[in-house]
Enzyme design. Structure first.
Site, PDB file in Angstrom:
ATOM      1  N   ASP A  38      18.235 -13.549  86.636  1.00 21.15           N
ATOM      2  CA  ASP A  38      18.902 -12.357  86.112  1.00 21.15           C
ATOM      3  C   ASP A  38      19.449 -12.673  84.725  1.00 21.15           C
ATOM      4  O   ASP A  38      19.822 -13.825  84.446  1.00 21.15           O
ATOM      5  CB  ASP A  38      20.045 -11.926  87.041  1.00 21.15           C
ATOM      6  CG  ASP A  38      20.452 -10.483  86.828  1.00 21.15           C
ATOM      7  OD1 ASP A  38      20.052  -9.623  87.641  1.00 21.15           O
ATOM      8  OD2 ASP A  38      21.163 -10.189  85.837  1.00 21.15           O
ATOM      9  N   TYR A 150      11.422   5.256  80.082  1.00 22.47           N
ATOM     10  CA  TYR A 150      11.388   4.741  81.445  1.00 22.47           C
ATOM     11  C   TYR A 150      10.121   5.201  82.158  1.00 22.47           C
ATOM     12  O   TYR A 150       9.442   4.406  82.825  1.00 22.47           O
ATOM     13  CB  TYR A 150      12.630   5.226  82.191  1.00 22.47           C
ATOM     14  CG  TYR A 150      12.881   4.545  83.517  1.00 22.47           C
ATOM     15  CD1 TYR A 150      13.364   3.241  83.561  1.00 22.47           C
ATOM     16  CD2 TYR A 150      12.663   5.207  84.724  1.00 22.47           C
ATOM     17  CE1 TYR A 150      13.613   2.610  84.774  1.00 22.47           C
ATOM     18  CE2 TYR A 150      12.910   4.593  85.935  1.00 22.47           C
ATOM     19  CZ  TYR A 150      13.382   3.295  85.961  1.00 22.47           C
ATOM     20  OH  TYR A 150      13.625   2.679  87.160  1.00 22.47           O
TER      21      TYR A 150
END
Length: 246
Positions: A38, A150
Site C-alpha cells: 500500500d 475512472y
C-alpha cells in the site's frame, strides 16, 4: 476455512484498506503467505500485523516500487502464486473540468499500474503456475456522472485482463472482478440517504461488503477456478441489471 492457499504466496496492492485488506485477510485465513502492499505504510502494517503478513510501501504507479516489491518477494518467499492488483484512486469531474494531471494520475494508478506490476512479476507467476486477479469496477460497464477518468481506467483494465490471459496462458490465469457498490472507506463521505438510495438500486437491497469481493478474488485465485481465465466477474448485488425505466 479451507486451506486452499497453503504453501502459496500472494501479493495484494491497495492492501491497507477496503477490498484489498479484506482480500489479504481472506487469503491469509486460507493459508497463504501474504504481502500487503500500500502507498500508506502505516495502513499496510495495520493489516499485515494481525495476519502475520509482510507489509511493504508501494506506489503502484512507480516502477521502482514494483522492483522493490519483487525483491522483497524473492528474498522472503522465493515464489509468487497470486497477484491481486487492487490499488485505485478516483478524481471526479466531467472532462471539461478535469485537470490533465488528475486524468493522468487516475490512469497511472488504476490502469498503467497493472502493466507495471505484470511486467515486474509475471515470470514469478509463470514459474509457479499462478494467477492474476484485477479489480475493475461496474464503472467499466455503466457510466455515472463525473467519472470519466475512472471509467476509462476501469474499462481499460477489464480489457487488459482478457489480453493478459491471452498472452500468458496457459501458465498464468488472469481474471477480473468488477465490484459494484461496496461499503469501503470511499463511502466515508456519503450520507445515509445516499447509501440507502444506492442500496435500493441493487437486487440485494443492500451495499456489499469488502469480504464478499474478497471471496470472489480468493475463488478466482484458487485451484477451484482452474478452468477460468479471461473472465470478468461482476460482484454488485445485481446493481447493473436493474433499471427503473423502460
Amino acid at each position: 476455512m479451507e486451506a486452499r492457499f497453503e504453501g502459496r504466496v500472494a501479493a495484494v496492492t491497495g492492501g491497507g484498506s477496503g477490498i484489498g485488506a479484506a482480500t489479504a485477510r481472506r487469503l491469509a485465513a486460507e493459508g497463504a503467505d501474504v504481502v500487503v502492499a500500500d502507498v500508506d505504510m502505516s495502513a499496510a502494517r495495520a493489516v499485515a500485523g494481525p495476519i502475520s503478513a509482510a507489509p511493504v510501501a508501494c506506489d503502484v504507479s512507480c516502477p521502482a516500487d514494483w522492483a522493490a516489491l519483487r525483491q522483497l518477494i524473492q528474498a522472503r518467499f522465493g515464489r509468487l502464486d497470486l497477484l491481486h492488483h487492487n490499488a485505485a484512486v478516483d478524481v471526479a469531474g466531467p472532462v471539461h473540468q478535469l485537470a490533465e494531471e488528475d486524468w493522468d494520475r487516475v490512469l497511472a494508478v488504476d490502469l498503467k499500474a497493472a502493466y507495471l506490476g505484470t511486467r515486474a512479476l509475471v515470470d514469478l507467476l509463470q514459474a509457479s503456475g499462478g494467477s492474476i486477479v484485477l479489480t475493475s469496477s461496474v464503472h467499466a460497464l455503466i457510466g455515472l456522472p463525473s467519472r470519466p477518468a475512472y471509467a476509462a481506467a476501469k474499462g481499460g483494465l477489464t480489457a487488459l485482463g482478457r489480453q493478459l490471459a491471452v498472452d500468458y496462458g496457459p501458465a498464468v490465469r488472469v481474471n477480473t472482478v468488477l465490484p459494484g457498490p461496496v461499503l469501503t472507506p470511499a463511502w466515508s463521505g456519503a450520507t445515509e440517504a445516499d447509501k440507502d438510495r444506492t442500496a435500493a438500486a441493487t437486487l440485494a437491497r443492500r451495499l456489499g461488503r469488502p469480504e464478499e469481493v474478497a471471496a470472489a478474488v480468493a475463488f478466482l485465485g484458487s485451484a477451484d477456478a482452474s478452468y477460468i481465465t479471461g473472465a470478468a466477474i461482476v460482484v454488485d448485488g445485481g446493481w447493473n441489471v436493474q433499471k427503473d425505466s423502460a
